[in-house]
Design an enzyme around this catalytic site. Structure first.
Site, mmCIF file in Angstrom:
data_model
loop_
_atom_site.group_PDB
_atom_site.id
_atom_site.type_symbol
_atom_site.label_atom_id
_atom_site.label_comp_id
_atom_site.label_asym_id
_atom_site.label_seq_id
_atom_site.Cartn_x
_atom_site.Cartn_y
_atom_site.Cartn_z
ATOM 1 N N ASP A 135 -14.004 2.800 6.255
ATOM 2 C CA ASP A 135 -12.915 3.494 5.436
ATOM 3 C C ASP A 135 -13.532 4.024 4.134
ATOM 4 O O ASP A 135 -13.041 5.138 3.757
ATOM 5 C CB ASP A 135 -11.807 2.702 5.326
ATOM 6 C CG ASP A 135 -10.535 3.439 4.406
ATOM 7 O OD1 ASP A 135 -10.245 4.443 5.288
ATOM 8 O OD2 ASP A 135 -10.069 3.068 3.608
ATOM 9 N N SER A 190 -6.784 4.393 8.314
ATOM 10 C CA SER A 190 -7.334 4.078 6.860
ATOM 11 C C SER A 190 -6.478 2.825 6.388
ATOM 12 O O SER A 190 -7.256 1.935 5.959
ATOM 13 C CB SER A 190 -7.377 5.396 6.198
ATOM 14 O OG SER A 190 -7.485 5.154 4.917
ATOM 15 N N LYS A 226 -7.527 -1.424 6.420
ATOM 16 C CA LYS A 226 -7.926 -2.055 5.279
ATOM 17 C C LYS A 226 -6.574 -3.422 5.210
ATOM 18 O O LYS A 226 -7.134 -4.556 4.743
ATOM 19 C CB LYS A 226 -7.653 -1.045 4.014
ATOM 20 C CG LYS A 226 -8.476 -0.165 3.603
ATOM 21 C CD LYS A 226 -8.474 0.373 2.177
ATOM 22 C CE LYS A 226 -7.271 1.316 2.230
ATOM 23 N NZ LYS A 226 -7.912 2.783 2.596
ATOM 24 N N HIS A 245 0.748 -0.970 0.066
ATOM 25 C CA HIS A 245 0.006 0.035 0.073
ATOM 26 C C HIS A 245 0.890 1.026 -0.078
ATOM 27 O O HIS A 245 1.916 1.385 0.779
ATOM 28 C CB HIS A 245 -0.871 -0.025 1.145
ATOM 29 C CG HIS A 245 -2.092 0.814 1.153
ATOM 30 N ND1 HIS A 245 -3.276 0.357 0.545
ATOM 31 C CD2 HIS A 245 -2.256 1.939 1.234
ATOM 32 C CE1 HIS A 245 -4.297 1.307 0.213
ATOM 33 N NE2 HIS A 245 -3.676 2.417 0.859
ATOM 34 N N ARG A 250 -12.938 12.463 3.845
ATOM 35 C CA ARG A 250 -11.988 13.090 3.904
ATOM 36 C C ARG A 250 -11.221 13.872 2.855
ATOM 37 O O ARG A 250 -10.705 14.945 2.702
ATOM 38 C CB ARG A 250 -10.850 12.305 4.578
ATOM 39 C CG ARG A 250 -10.896 11.943 5.852
ATOM 40 C CD ARG A 250 -10.229 10.762 6.415
ATOM 41 N NE ARG A 250 -8.937 10.978 6.192
ATOM 42 C CZ ARG A 250 -7.922 10.183 5.566
ATOM 43 N NH1 ARG A 250 -8.272 8.884 5.561
ATOM 44 N NH2 ARG A 250 -6.530 10.314 5.550
HETATM 45 N N1 URA Z 1 -4.285 5.874 1.430
HETATM 46 C C1 URA Z 1 -5.122 5.262 2.120
HETATM 47 O O1 URA Z 1 -5.790 4.227 2.026
HETATM 48 N N2 URA Z 1 -5.731 5.975 3.245
HETATM 49 C C2 URA Z 1 -5.334 7.401 3.281
HETATM 50 O O2 URA Z 1 -5.893 8.006 4.396
HETATM 51 C C3 URA Z 1 -4.396 7.727 2.681
HETATM 52 C C4 URA Z 1 -3.869 7.130 1.608
#
Ligand code: URA
Length: 438
Positions: free
Chosen positions: A161, A183, A187, A82, A168
């Site tokens: 999320d 966040s 995930k 990620h 956001r």
């Molecule tokens: N990537 C994400 O999954 N969440 C965030 O808040 C910022 C970048």
């Protein structure tokens, strides 16, 4: 419990309890707490921050807002990656097939574009036919057979999320360390992978502009992952300049395909090789140098490109588009931006470059806005290059000619000029790593 009291408590700098955070996450996910109250809450978090305990509880509440995936059948080979978000950041499209071609099992949930940054789901959806929702059985079967699957945030996985991320994006509360950490890690934990590599971006195009802030975020995420028994490595990588030359959804698919065909540019390659190598090293418990050699081989031999084609086809995408780019969405307008003077490009504000791309239709101003998959820009020059007046710096792509002027102005305002060649910048700024349970 009343939402307004929790907003007030956070606004005044108080520490919320696990029960209070669960109440907020459950209520918002169920649609009982309206966007306007959650916006006020996220803004209070933005200004007041969260303790480590609050961030961990928020992550846990978000992770359990929906189902979780059981990847135990893949053991240490289950892998995830990620990025905290950047401009021109198409690393997932490259790292995922490279690692899958080396036996890692990538079961990944990705997001849409956020703020000035692009999102992997939007990029993949630019490929005709590609489906970013799969039911749990199909998702696992694909990971088993192809080694890779990327889905968007489905109704079942971390729905909290999904809603918060979109909120956001349009309330300017993205660049908050606890909100980013919760966040991303909610995930990653819900998706179930054992080995996780995080790309924490630093610089003008990242949500976090300084190395110190990025390191704090990396340490928080790595600690949350390790406490939940996962092996996590976070790389701090430079996002002061867009990564690669292509910015925009279909355009980034092209640049990723080029990289997998062995024709990629140096900065993108360096970051992708490093991310993939850490993932392969964790999954196979091998030294990083050996993993790096394997990764380089998969790129040079075309094996990773073959895996990408299989993965795209498995999710319904037209894999021919990875060879014949005319099958991807095309922009009816292509406009060259010319250098206003001679000189070296001393600095490129990557956030403004991302905004210039978004202004062409590649991003969203409101969460329900449609996206122009063909829109974006191709840089012809980057930081460190010498440019002569009148030479093209970039080509803008869009399907709406009225958007060109605003984007061009933003792009030109992103560039700092100098008569002298600037020092080259480091791409990999640091590593934070921890094994699960440590
Ligand atoms: N990537 C994400 O999954 N969440 C965030 O808040 C910022 C970048």
């Amino acid at each position: 419990m009343r939402v307004i009291d929790l907003i007030h408590k956070k606004r005044e700098g108080g520490e919320l309890t696990r029960e209070e955070l669960q109440f907020l996450v459950r209520g918002y996910t169920a649609g009982e707490i309206p966007d306007y109250q959650m916006s006020a809450f996220t803004m209070a978090v933005y200004f007041r921050g969260m303790t480590d305990a609050e961030t961990a509880c928020l992550t846990e509440a978000m992770m359990h807002s929906g189902g979780t995936v059981d990847l135990s059948r893949f053991g240490k080979l289950s892998a995830d990656k990620h990025s905290t978000g950047g401009v021109g950041d198409k690393t997932s499209l490259i790292v995922v097939p490279v690692a899958a071609s080396l036996g890692c099992k990538l079961a990944k949930m990705s997001g849409r574009g956020l703020g000035h940054t692009g999102g992997t789901v939007d990029k993949l959806e630019s490929i005709p036919g590609f489906r970013t929702t799969l039911d749990a059985d199909a998702f696992l079967r694909q990971v088993e057979e192809v080694g890779a699957a990327i889905v968007g945030q489905s109704g079942d996985l971390t729905p909290a999320d999904k809603k918060l991320y979109a909120l956001r994006d349009v309330t300017d509360t993205v660049d908050s360390i606890p909100l980013i950490a919760s966040s991303i890690m909610s995930k990653k934990l819900a998706s179930g992978a054992h080995s996780i590599v995080l790309d924490v971006k630093v610089g003008s195009g990242a949500f976090l502009k300084t190395e110190a802030q990025a390191r704090k975020l990396a340490e928080k995420m790595v600690a949350i992952g390790a406490a939940c028994g996962r092996n996590v490595t976070a790389l701090l990588t430079n996002m002061d300049v867009p990564l690669g030359y292509y910015v925009g959804n279909a355009l980034e698919v092209i640049e990723a395909a080029e990289m997998l065909k062995g024709r990629g540019c140096a900065d993108l390659k360096t970051v992708c090789v490093e991310l993939a190598s850490h993932l392969v090293a964790m999954c196979h418990e091998m030294p990083l140098s050996a993993a790096r050699a394997h990764v380089e081989d998969q790129l040079a031999s075309g094996a990773a490109f073959e895996t990408m084609k299989k993965w795209i086809a498995a999710q319904g995408g037209d894999a021919r588009a990875l060879d014949d780019y005319s099958l991807l969405p095309q922009a009816s307008v292509q406009h060259e931006v010319l250098a206003p003077k001679d000189g070296y490009i001393a600095h490129m504000d990557a956030q403004k470059i991302g905004e210039a791309s978004s202004l062409l239709g590649a991003g969203r101003a409101k969460k329900e806005d449609p996206i122009d998959y063909a829109a974006g820009l191709v840089l012809r020059k980057k930081t460190g290059d010498f440019v002569q007046k009148g030479e093209p710096i970039a080509v803008l792509h869009t399907n709406d000619a009225s958007l060109v002027a605003g984007s061009e102005k933003t792009l030109l305002s992103a560039i700092g000029w100098s008569p002298d060649k600037p020092q080259p910048q480091k791409l990999i700024l640091g590593t934070v790593t921890r094994e699960g349970g440590a």
